[in-house]
Design an enzyme around this catalytic site. Structure first.
Site, PDB file in Angstrom:
ATOM      1  CG  ASP A 160     -12.008  -8.184  -0.327  1.00 18.48           C
ATOM      2  OD1 ASP A 160     -10.892  -7.695  -0.065  1.00 18.48           O
ATOM      3  OD2 ASP A 160     -12.941  -8.196   0.494  1.00 18.48           O
ATOM      4  CD  GLU A 187      -2.775  -1.364   2.371  1.00 16.14           C
ATOM      5  OE1 GLU A 187      -3.958  -1.709   2.278  1.00 16.14           O
ATOM      6  OE2 GLU A 187      -2.205  -1.254   3.482  1.00 16.14           O
TER       7      GLU A 187
HETATM    8  N1  ADE Z   1      -9.057  -5.339   3.580  1.00 17.20           N
HETATM    9  C1  ADE Z   1      -9.319  -5.673   2.297  1.00 17.20           C
HETATM   10  N2  ADE Z   1     -10.366  -6.520   2.248  1.00 17.20           N
HETATM   11  C2  ADE Z   1     -10.771  -6.720   3.508  1.00 17.20           C
HETATM   12  C3  ADE Z   1     -11.786  -7.498   4.095  1.00 17.20           C
HETATM   13  N3  ADE Z   1     -12.592  -8.264   3.357  1.00 17.20           N
HETATM   14  N4  ADE Z   1     -11.906  -7.478   5.445  1.00 17.20           N
HETATM   15  C4  ADE Z   1     -11.078  -6.727   6.200  1.00 17.20           C
HETATM   16  N5  ADE Z   1     -10.102  -5.985   5.702  1.00 17.20           N
HETATM   17  C5  ADE Z   1      -9.940  -5.977   4.365  1.00 17.20           C
END
Ligand code: ADE
Length: 233
Positions: A201, A13
């Site tokens: 996601d 990041e």
């Molecule tokens: N960072 C990226 N995706 C995530 C997720 N599904 N849960 C927690 N932190 C995240």
């Protein structure tokens, strides 16, 4: 003079931002490496905090105490909690809260830390506006949303857990593991902040597949925005 503290939980990041920085000083504290210098000519400290709320809070306190950061920006990735917010899109925090704090048995609303006096941590209005403008400038093809970001020490990859978070905190845009702690620590120190996250996601049972596939591209979306934004604070 402004000094912008930029935090990413993971190397992926912050690695591009670090590579674009003119570094004048490196400091190790709390097992974190703080790079001080300038980014696009702007005084900046860039650091990888490590994952989760404790790392994030410690990191902000060091930025406040040792570097006298005037602004805090958190860049990174998150899981979407809104079907309209897709992988690759950007969320700029209006406010943040902890989805995993529960002192309801003590009479507090879910998410609120007892005796703190607030459930949510509100991001700085000017930083939100700058983030949006920067996104539209550097990522014109990427959708940008403003809204609530919820954090907890949990990677959300179970649709039932996702539904519970949304039932508890309706309208939340995305979830991650540091934003509320960065916001909380910034708020305690009276430092304006904003959390900027690109979606990697959908925080459901596809997350374990999508996250590794989209993590890098999402992290880059957010970092590119931040690099533009620091020049306009
Ligand atoms: N960072 C990226 N995706 C995530 C997720 N599904 N849960 C927690 N932190 C995240």
């Amino acid at each position: 003079m402004n000094k912008i503290g930029i935090i990413g939980a993971m190397e992926i990041e912050v690695e591009t931002l670090k590579s674009h920085m003119q570094i004048t000083n490196t400091l190790e504290r709390a097992s974190m490496t703080f790079l001080e210098g300038s980014l696009q000519g702007i005084p900046t400290v860039i650091v990888r905090s490590g994952i989760g709320k404790v790392n994030a809070g410690i990191c902000v306190q060091i930025l406040a105490d040792i570097f006298q950061a005037t602004h805090i920006i958190n860049t990174g990735v998150a899981g979407s909690l809104n079907a309209a917010i897709d992988i690759g899109d950007i969320v700029v925090s209006t406010d943040t809260l902890y989805h995993d704090v529960d002192a309801t048995g003590f009479g507090y609303p879910l998410g609120e830390i007892p005796q703190l006096g607030t459930l949510t941590f509100t991001a700085d209005a000017e930083m939100i506006a700058r983030a949006r403008t920067s996104c539209e400038t550097v990522n014109p093809d990427i959708k940008v949303f403003e809204g609530r970001i919820v954090s907890g020490d949990q990677f959300i990859s179970d649709p039932q857990v996702k539904d519970t978070i949304l039932a508890n905190f309706p309208g939340s845009c995305c979830t991650e593991m540091e934003g509320a702690a960065i916001a909380h620590a910034s708020w305690l120190n009276h430092i304006p902040f904003v959390i900027i996250r690109a979606i990697s996601d959908k925080a459901d049972d596809s997350a374990h597949m999508d996250y590794p596939a989209f993590e890098k591209a999402a992290a880059e979306h957010s970092a590119r925005l931040v690099e533009h934004m620091v020049q306009h604070l």
